[in-house]
Design a protein around this motif. Structure first.
Motif, PDB file in Angstrom:
ATOM      1  N   ALA A 163      -7.331   1.336  -0.388  1.00  0.00           N
ATOM      2  CA  ALA A 163      -6.660   0.020  -0.487  1.00  0.00           C
ATOM      3  C   ALA A 163      -7.122  -1.164   0.226  1.00  0.00           C
ATOM      4  N   GLN A 193      -7.277   7.071   1.791  1.00  0.00           N
ATOM      5  CA  GLN A 193      -6.224   6.231   0.998  1.00  0.00           C
ATOM      6  C   GLN A 193      -6.459   4.752   1.551  1.00  0.00           C
ATOM      7  N   ASP A 202       7.292   8.472   7.562  1.00  0.00           N
ATOM      8  CA  ASP A 202       7.401   7.978   6.120  1.00  0.00           C
ATOM      9  C   ASP A 202       6.895   9.245   5.275  1.00  0.00           C
ATOM     10  N   LEU A 203       5.738   9.900   6.004  1.00  0.00           N
ATOM     11  CA  LEU A 203       4.777  10.818   5.025  1.00  0.00           C
ATOM     12  C   LEU A 203       5.398  12.319   5.298  1.00  0.00           C
ATOM     13  N   MET A 248       0.798  -1.191  -0.152  1.00  0.00           N
ATOM     14  CA  MET A 248       0.028   0.171  -0.179  1.00  0.00           C
ATOM     15  C   MET A 248       0.846   1.281  -0.010  1.00  0.00           C
ATOM     16  N   LYS A 249       0.702   2.250  -0.868  1.00  0.00           N
ATOM     17  CA  LYS A 249       1.452   3.363  -0.950  1.00  0.00           C
ATOM     18  C   LYS A 249       0.441   4.454  -0.713  1.00  0.00           C
ATOM     19  N   VAL A 250       0.803   5.377   0.398  1.00  0.00           N
ATOM     20  CA  VAL A 250       0.012   6.545   0.701  1.00  0.00           C
ATOM     21  C   VAL A 250       0.701   7.701   0.213  1.00  0.00           C
ATOM     22  N   VAL A 251       0.233   8.570  -0.338  1.00  0.00           N
ATOM     23  CA  VAL A 251       0.653   9.999  -0.812  1.00  0.00           C
ATOM     24  C   VAL A 251      -0.184  11.013  -0.313  1.00  0.00           C
TER      25      VAL A 251
END
Length: 133
Positions: free
Chosen positions: A24, A20, A45-46, A1-4
């Motif tokens: 997902a 998001q 990470d974000l 899972m990629k969160v932007v």
């Protein structure tokens, strides 16, 4: 899972995160039982505040999309897919728009509406806390 996360959007960061994660789940990029990053890890990470991720996780847990198992971590809830498809925002927006329309037609100012709305939310929150919900 990629969160932007897009800080240029008007949508709050925590809401972007919630949508998001729900998407997902719906896309089966994450499934029931999958582990999610810790609040601290995802925030790093974000490059967002820990409180932003904590708020999103708290709301996702309230909606039974995720479940926190103490020190073992946070996981996708067994009923996450069913619980991710429900979106009451359009209905809530419609109800509030009708209420604002009614209040304005009665001559209530926007400032008075905002004050009344905040007071109503505060009263509801206090009632919920007293009742132990």
């Amino acid at each position: 899972m990629k969160v932007v996360i897009d800080i240029e959007k008007t949508e709050p960061l925590f809401a972007q995160l919630i949508s998001q994660i729900k998407q997902a789940v719906m896309d089966e990029a994450i499934i029931a039982g999958d582990a999610l990053p810790s609040i601290r890890q995802l925030a790093n990470d974000l490059d967002v505040n820990n409180k932003t991720v904590a708020k999103a996780y708290k709301l996702l847990e309230r909606d039974n999309v995720i479940v926190t198992k103490g020190y073992r971590g946070t996981f996708v809830h067994p009923d996450a897919k069913a619980n991710s498809s429900a979106d009451l925002s359009p209905w809530a927006n419609h109800v509030l728009e009708e209420a604002v329309k009614t209040l304005r037609s009665a001559g209530v100012t926007d400032s008075e509406i905002r004050i009344a709305f905040k007071a109503s939310m505060d009263n509801q929150n206090n009632t919920t806390k007293r009742n132990g919900d």
